[in-house]
Design a protein around this motif. Structure first.
Motif, PDB file in Angstrom:
ATOM      1  N   GLN A  26       0.984  -1.278  -0.061  1.00 28.59           N
ATOM      2  CA  GLN A  26      -0.084   0.126   0.096  1.00 28.59           C
ATOM      3  C   GLN A  26       0.827   1.318   0.115  1.00 28.59           C
ATOM      4  N   SER A  30      -3.545   4.762  -0.707  1.00 33.26           N
ATOM      5  CA  SER A  30      -3.986   3.611   0.164  1.00 33.26           C
ATOM      6  C   SER A  30      -3.511   3.498   1.649  1.00 33.26           C
ATOM      7  N   THR A  31      -2.299   4.356   2.056  1.00 35.60           N
ATOM      8  CA  THR A  31      -1.756   4.164   3.155  1.00 35.60           C
ATOM      9  C   THR A  31      -2.541   4.332   4.342  1.00 35.60           C
ATOM     10  N   LYS A  33      -5.663   4.398   4.725  1.00 34.86           N
ATOM     11  CA  LYS A  33      -6.790   3.220   4.808  1.00 34.86           C
ATOM     12  C   LYS A  33      -6.210   2.221   5.177  1.00 34.86           C
ATOM     13  N   ALA A  34      -5.237   1.601   4.877  1.00 31.38           N
ATOM     14  CA  ALA A  34      -4.286   0.149   5.450  1.00 31.38           C
ATOM     15  C   ALA A  34      -4.204   0.740   6.834  1.00 31.38           C
ATOM     16  N   GLN A  37      -7.456   0.668   8.959  1.00 28.65           N
ATOM     17  CA  GLN A  37      -7.946  -0.856   9.115  1.00 28.65           C
ATOM     18  C   GLN A  37      -7.306  -1.505  10.122  1.00 28.65           C
ATOM     19  N   TYR A  38      -5.810  -1.005  10.422  1.00 32.34           N
ATOM     20  CA  TYR A  38      -4.987  -1.734  11.406  1.00 32.34           C
ATOM     21  C   TYR A  38      -5.314  -1.202  12.722  1.00 32.34           C
ATOM     22  N   ARG A  59       4.190  -3.276   9.123  1.00 28.72           N
ATOM     23  CA  ARG A  59       4.761  -4.376   8.020  1.00 28.72           C
ATOM     24  C   ARG A  59       5.711  -5.083   8.799  1.00 28.72           C
ATOM     25  N   SER A 267      -3.541  -8.523  -0.313  1.00 31.07           N
ATOM     26  CA  SER A 267      -3.100  -7.212   0.618  1.00 31.07           C
ATOM     27  C   SER A 267      -4.210  -7.128   1.674  1.00 31.07           C
ATOM     28  N   ARG A 268      -5.184  -6.176   1.463  1.00 38.33           N
ATOM     29  CA  ARG A 268      -6.155  -6.165   2.436  1.00 38.33           C
ATOM     30  C   ARG A 268      -6.836  -7.313   2.929  1.00 38.33           C
TER      31      ARG A 268
END
Length: 300
Positions: A26, A30-31, A33-34, A37-38, A59, A267-268
């Motif tokens: 990502q 999109s970062t 958003k990632a 989500q985390y 990561r 990924s997601r």
């Protein structure tokens, strides 16, 4: 057949072993958003540098987890910033291979151009040559680049595939293995039709690849089961991998099981359920379960 000087052990693993690819790439838009989500919301950083530090911590936590090994993972796709950082004192790509026996890939595209003819081709990549040199020096095996198909438009799809294979030629010339990723949007109104056009365009480009050269294909899970079987057995395709594309992990796994010989590059869907707030034991349990379910779905 290895005319471009790839690491033989990594090439054999990518071609023959069971497993799947973790997409940890990502970047840009999109970062946040990632991270959300985390469980890390947008107010948690005040600069891009801080944001990238948080992403690297996420990561690193995934990669160093006891479940994250070459037994079930064939490869991992990194963002440029992750490639340039270290994990436990080693460059990320070296740590992945030396410690985990996971083959490192690098995302090389610079994002998508505006939509035209129902597709988004990749933005120009003036710095690609220098980036490929750096990737090779850092022991990266291959690359990944994404385009997006939103409509079943033959002109647009032809443009996407032509650009993908043109850039793939440059990547092969640099001694790296390209993952060609012409994603079909899962919300495309005529998704099946778009996939027919895409398949024909890719087959045409594979015919033009010089003898002995191969690419990998990263494709949206198709409407018709085993639709990409011709690619799975094609002599110029090293491996066919699937993106999760917005499907939940359960749905992505269900679709993947029905496409024999295709493996995941999620990924997601891989990171689903992971949280910064989890203890290490909880985190490791969740990622272990995720890896096992995706491995099992890839192994059909």
């Amino acid at each position: 057949m290895n005319p471009i000087g790839l690491n033989e052990e990594q090439l054999r693993k990518m071609k023959c072993d069971p497993g799947f690819i973790a997409a940890l790439d990502q970047s840009g838009g999109s970062t946040p958003k990632a991270l959300a989500q985390y469980g890390i919301q947008e107010g948690a950083w005040s600069s891009e540098e801080e944001m990238l530090k948080l992403v690297h911590e996420m990561r690193t936590r995934m990669i160093t987890s006891p479940s994250f090994t070459g037994e079930r993972l064939l490869g991992a796709i990194l963002f440029e910033n992750t490639m340039d950082k270290e994990i436990e004192g080693q460059a990320t790509a070296d740590y992945l291979w030396n410690v985990k026996r996971i083959v490192p890939f690098l995302k090389v595209d610079q994002g998508l151009a505006a939509e035209n003819d129902g597709v988004q081709v990749m933005k120009p990549m003036p710095g690609l040559g220098a980036l490929l040199e750096r990737a090779k020096a850092k022991h990266v095996f291959g690359t990944k680049m994404r385009s997006l198909i939103k409509q079943a438009n033959a002109v647009g799809i032809e443009a996407v595939v032509s650009q993908q294979f043109e850039v793939a030629g440059q990547i092969l010339a640099a001694g790296l293995m390209p993952i060609v990723e012409p994603e079909v949007d899962i919300h495309c109104p005529e998704k099946g039709k778009a996939e027919e056009l895409l398949k024909a365009a890719i087959l045409g480009q594979l015919e033009l690849l010089p003898a002995g050269q191969m690419v990998m294909l990263k494709l949206t899970l198709p409407e018709q089961d085993d639709f990409y079987a011709d690619f799975v057995k094609h002599p110029k395709v090293l491996r066919v991998v699937a993106l999760s594309g917005g499907y939940s992990r359960d749905e992505a796994n269900d679709r993947l099981r029905r496409n024999h010989g295709v493996i995941a590059s999620f990924s997601r869907a891989l990171a689903e359920g992971l949280s910064a707030q989890q203890s290490d034991a909880e985190f490791d349990a969740v990622i272990g379960e995720s890896i096992e379910s995706i491995f099992e779905a890839s192994n059909t």
